[in-house]
Design an enzyme around this catalytic site. Sequence first.
Site, PDB file in Angstrom:
ATOM      1  N   GLY A  29       0.823  -1.198   0.000  1.00  0.00           N
ATOM      2  CA  GLY A  29       0.000   0.000   0.000  1.00  0.00           C
ATOM      3  C   GLY A  29       0.852   1.240   0.000  1.00  0.00           C
ATOM      4  CG  PHE A  33       0.436  10.968   5.928  1.00  0.00           C
ATOM      5  CD1 PHE A  33       0.949  12.260   6.004  1.00  0.00           C
ATOM      6  CD2 PHE A  33      -0.920  10.807   5.690  1.00  0.00           C
ATOM      7  CE1 PHE A  33       0.133  13.363   5.860  1.00  0.00           C
ATOM      8  CE2 PHE A  33      -1.758  11.903   5.543  1.00  0.00           C
ATOM      9  CZ  PHE A  33      -1.227  13.183   5.633  1.00  0.00           C
ATOM     10  CB  VAL A  36       2.438  -0.623   3.763  1.00  0.00           C
ATOM     11  CG1 VAL A  36       2.421  -1.923   4.540  1.00  0.00           C
ATOM     12  CG2 VAL A  36       1.955   0.534   4.631  1.00  0.00           C
ATOM     13  CG  ASP A 168      -8.227   6.340   8.707  1.00  0.00           C
ATOM     14  OD1 ASP A 168      -9.295   6.565   8.095  1.00  0.00           O
ATOM     15  OD2 ASP A 168      -7.136   6.189   8.130  1.00  0.00           O
TER      16      ASP A 168
HETATM   17  P1  ADP Z   1      -1.736   3.223   5.055  1.00  0.00           P
HETATM   18  O1  ADP Z   1      -1.238   4.374   5.851  1.00  0.00           O
HETATM   19  O2  ADP Z   1      -1.100   3.113   3.716  1.00  0.00           O
HETATM   20  O3  ADP Z   1      -3.225   3.139   4.997  1.00  0.00           O
HETATM   21  P2  ADP Z   1      -1.852   0.713   6.547  1.00  0.00           P
HETATM   22  O4  ADP Z   1      -1.216   0.547   7.887  1.00  0.00           O
HETATM   23  O5  ADP Z   1      -3.334   0.806   6.516  1.00  0.00           O
HETATM   24  O6  ADP Z   1      -1.162   1.962   5.843  1.00  0.00           O
HETATM   25  O7  ADP Z   1      -1.377  -0.487   5.626  1.00  0.00           O
HETATM   26  C1  ADP Z   1      -1.634  -0.507   4.229  1.00  0.00           C
HETATM   27  C2  ADP Z   1      -2.061  -1.886   3.781  1.00  0.00           C
HETATM   28  O8  ADP Z   1      -1.041  -2.832   4.069  1.00  0.00           O
HETATM   29  C3  ADP Z   1      -3.300  -2.407   4.493  1.00  0.00           C
HETATM   30  O9  ADP Z   1      -4.482  -1.998   3.875  1.00  0.00           O
HETATM   31  C4  ADP Z   1      -3.101  -3.910   4.412  1.00  0.00           C
HETATM   32  O10 ADP Z   1      -3.540  -4.384   3.172  1.00  0.00           O
HETATM   33  C5  ADP Z   1      -1.599  -4.055   4.496  1.00  0.00           C
HETATM   34  N1  ADP Z   1      -1.168  -4.332   5.882  1.00  0.00           N
HETATM   35  C6  ADP Z   1      -0.877  -3.426   6.847  1.00  0.00           C
HETATM   36  N2  ADP Z   1      -0.512  -4.025   7.999  1.00  0.00           N
HETATM   37  C7  ADP Z   1      -0.572  -5.356   7.767  1.00  0.00           C
HETATM   38  C8  ADP Z   1      -0.295  -6.540   8.555  1.00  0.00           C
HETATM   39  N3  ADP Z   1       0.114  -6.473   9.829  1.00  0.00           N
HETATM   40  N4  ADP Z   1      -0.448  -7.750   7.964  1.00  0.00           N
HETATM   41  C9  ADP Z   1      -0.848  -7.852   6.674  1.00  0.00           C
HETATM   42  N5  ADP Z   1      -1.115  -6.790   5.897  1.00  0.00           N
HETATM   43  C10 ADP Z   1      -0.983  -5.554   6.412  1.00  0.00           C
END
Ligand code: ADP
Length: 353
Positions: A29, A33, A36, A168
């Site tokens: 993702g 900000f 990931v 959020d």
């Molecule tokens: P952003 O600030 O980009 O929204 P997120 O923390 O929501 O960041 O993470 C983006 C994406 O990464 C999530 O929608 C999910 O698909 C994946 N993701 C995040 N954390 C995890 C995790 N612990 N395990 C598996 N997938 C994750």
Amino acid sequence: FDMFVLAFVERLFRTTYRKDDFVLGKKLGEGAFGVVYRASLAKKPSSKNDGDLVLKKATEYGAVEIWMNERVRRACANCCADFVYGFFENSSKKGGEYWLIWRYEGEATLADLMISREFPYNVQTLILGEVQDLPKGIERENRIIQTIMSQLLFALDGLHSTGIVHRDIKPQNVIFSEGSRTFKIIDLGAAADLRVGINYIPKEFLLDPRYAAPEQYIMSTQTPSAPSAPVATALSPVLWQLNLPDRFDIYSAGLIFLQMAFPGLRTDSGLIQFNRQLKRCDYDLSAWRKTVEPRASPDLRKGFQLLDIDGGIGWELLTSMVRYKARQRISAKTALAHPYFDREGLLALSFMQ
Ligand code: ADP
Ligand code: MG
């Protein structure tokens, strides 16, 4: 005080990591900000190319996100994705960046699952495995949705009891943990810890307008100006009582409930249109129902039918979550005790073990 000693001892004995310890995999993702990735430890590369960790490189807000994750790990570990470590990486880029590491929980968020034609049966399969001979129908769908809602509210109650408002909550930030076979919350990037005043001044621009409650700001503007540093622990619970900031998340969770019940509201355009209609009804769900039900599409009718099961107990819960006034919204803890969750089904039982 104990918590600080504990945190200190924990810091002393925990392994510390740095940039070179990680191998980056597929990008999961990218937001305004941070980015990931899937990742693994360099010393222990996973057999498959994608590792068993998730790594977020974050901008300046990463500091708050690390704080929130550390706190959640100590106070309510099962509510959120399993946090491993966070640090500041002083890279060549100006200012550097924060690196946050979690265990990889699984491949599907609630958003991924909800958009599938199979929903909610795909969730049933994830939780129970391939079970044969389970009947399909509105009652079953209600039971599965009820299970998802109880897990979401359980996680929210954990956060709120810790003094954290997520701000959020949306299907994209709810992940299915394949290990525990439950939904967990992710992305504490916009969260506020009200007990110690961290990120107390809401960053409204972080809020997702599709899921944000009408008040937008979690604190009324009348509240005395916020402490900027971790202080005012004695004051904050009072403010919590006054403003009920946790109810911001409840509104968002209510919208998720709504989307699960009404397939037509699962798309962005469907949700945005609903939000417009609800605003025109002054955020009164019953008024909205009165305007749409007479000419309801089969899709809408199905949603009402689901929420009307057992004398409308689901509709009753939904309307106590999605309300204009924060103080009239039910809390996560009270919602968990709502009669909607009374009936234990096969699914409910399978979570108890
Ligand atoms: P952003 O600030 O980009 O929204 P997120 O923390 O929501 O960041 O993470 C983006 C994406 O990464 C999530 O929608 C999910 O698909 C994946 N993701 C995040 N954390 C995890 C995790 N612990 N395990 C598996 N997938 C994750
Ligand atoms: Mg996110």
